[in-house]
Each structure stands twice: as C-alpha cells, then as structure tokens.
Scaffold this motif. Structure first.
Motif, PDB file in Angstrom:
ATOM      1  N   LYS A  97      -1.211   1.502   7.534  1.00 29.55           N
ATOM      2  CA  LYS A  97      -0.932   0.062   7.484  1.00 29.55           C
ATOM      3  C   LYS A  97       0.249  -0.288   8.378  1.00 29.55           C
ATOM      4  CE  LYS A  97      -1.350  -2.751   3.721  1.00 29.55           C
ATOM      5  NZ  LYS A  97      -1.003  -3.243   2.375  1.00 29.55           N
ATOM      6  N   LEU A  98       1.287   0.526   8.349  1.00 31.07           N
ATOM      7  CA  LEU A  98       2.456   0.289   9.199  1.00 31.07           C
ATOM      8  C   LEU A  98       2.116   0.473  10.673  1.00 31.07           C
ATOM      9  CD1 LEU A  98       5.271   1.988   7.102  1.00 31.07           C
ATOM     10  CD2 LEU A  98       4.900  -0.459   7.441  1.00 31.07           C
ATOM     11  N   ALA A  99       1.239   1.446  10.971  1.00 29.78           N
ATOM     12  CA  ALA A  99       0.829   1.670  12.362  1.00 29.78           C
ATOM     13  C   ALA A  99       0.024   0.500  12.908  1.00 29.78           C
ATOM     14  CB  ALA A  99       0.039   2.965  12.472  1.00 29.78           C
ATOM     15  N   LYS A 100      -0.784  -0.124  12.081  1.00 30.86           N
ATOM     16  CA  LYS A 100      -1.590  -1.275  12.489  1.00 30.86           C
ATOM     17  C   LYS A 100      -0.737  -2.511  12.708  1.00 30.86           C
ATOM     18  CE  LYS A 100      -5.904   0.130  10.343  1.00 30.86           C
ATOM     19  NZ  LYS A 100      -6.908  -0.186   9.339  1.00 30.86           N
ATOM     20  N   ASN A 101       0.373  -2.624  11.993  1.00 35.31           N
ATOM     21  CA  ASN A 101       1.241  -3.798  12.106  1.00 35.31           C
ATOM     22  C   ASN A 101       2.125  -3.766  13.344  1.00 35.31           C
ATOM     23  OD1 ASN A 101       0.228  -4.975   9.827  1.00 35.31           O
ATOM     24  ND2 ASN A 101       1.809  -4.145   8.483  1.00 35.31           N
ATOM     25  N   LYS A 102       2.218  -2.646  14.034  1.00 34.68           N
ATOM     26  CA  LYS A 102       3.047  -2.548  15.232  1.00 34.68           C
ATOM     27  C   LYS A 102       2.392  -3.266  16.324  1.00 34.68           C
ATOM     28  CE  LYS A 102       5.810   1.513  14.686  1.00 34.68           C
ATOM     29  NZ  LYS A 102       6.197   2.779  15.226  1.00 34.68           N
TER      30      LYS A 102
END
Length: 104
Positions: A99-104
């Motif tokens: 989820k954090l990787a997608k938000n970058k």
C-alpha cells in the motif's frame, strides 16, 4: 550465585519467564480458537489433558510444581499458535508495504 536466587539476575530471569509464559498461553489460545472447527479428538488431546490436569492441580493442590508438566504439554500447540500469529503479522506487513509502495 546469590544474585541468581535473590538479586537482579533473579528479577531479570522472572521477567523473561513471564514473557515466555504469556507467549505460550497466547499461542495455545490462538491455535485452539483458530482451529476449533477443524481439530479431531486426537488433535484436541493436548488441550484436554492440559485444561483438565492444569485446573485440577491449580485448585486442588495449589502448587506450581504440579502444573509444570501441563505447561510443557502446552508448548506443542503454542508453537503452532505463534506460527499462525507470525504468519498473519507477515501478511499484514506485506499489505502495508504494498500500500505504501503504491502511494509513492
């Protein structure tokens, strides 16, 4: 040597063993709760022996010495329960990372 029986080493050792006992009880609880519908009677035998024997000796004799064999018996399902907890934790961490990787 006295420190191990009455001093600071004794306090440290007691805290470590309190954590170990807590992890053991949590692991057993998770194992039997998660698998409660899928366990056969042969798989429940450790839980039955533990619950019956532990409670009997806890209330009848009231000595920790007599409950130790039941604690050892509970280590087997506790390991499985802790494996379930760690697996769920790993899945949650991987979801968070994705989820954090997608938000970058």
């Amino acid at each position: 040597r006295q420190s191990m029986y009455h001093g600071i080493l004794n306090k440290i050792f007691l805290k470590i063993m309190d954590i170990f006992a807590l992890l053991t009880w949590c692991g057993c609880t998770v194992f039997y709760y998660i698998n409660r519908k899928n366990l056969s009677i042969t798989q429940l035998i450790f839980g039955i022996i533990f619950l019956g024997g532990f409670l009997f000796h806890l209330f009848w004799e009231a000595k920790a010495l007599y409950t130790m064999p039941y604690f050892i018996i509970s280590l087997i399902p506790a390991v499985y329960g802790l494996d379930i907890i760690l697996h769920k934790f790993d899945i949650g961490i991987n979801r968070l990372i994705n989820k954090l990787a997608k938000n970058k």
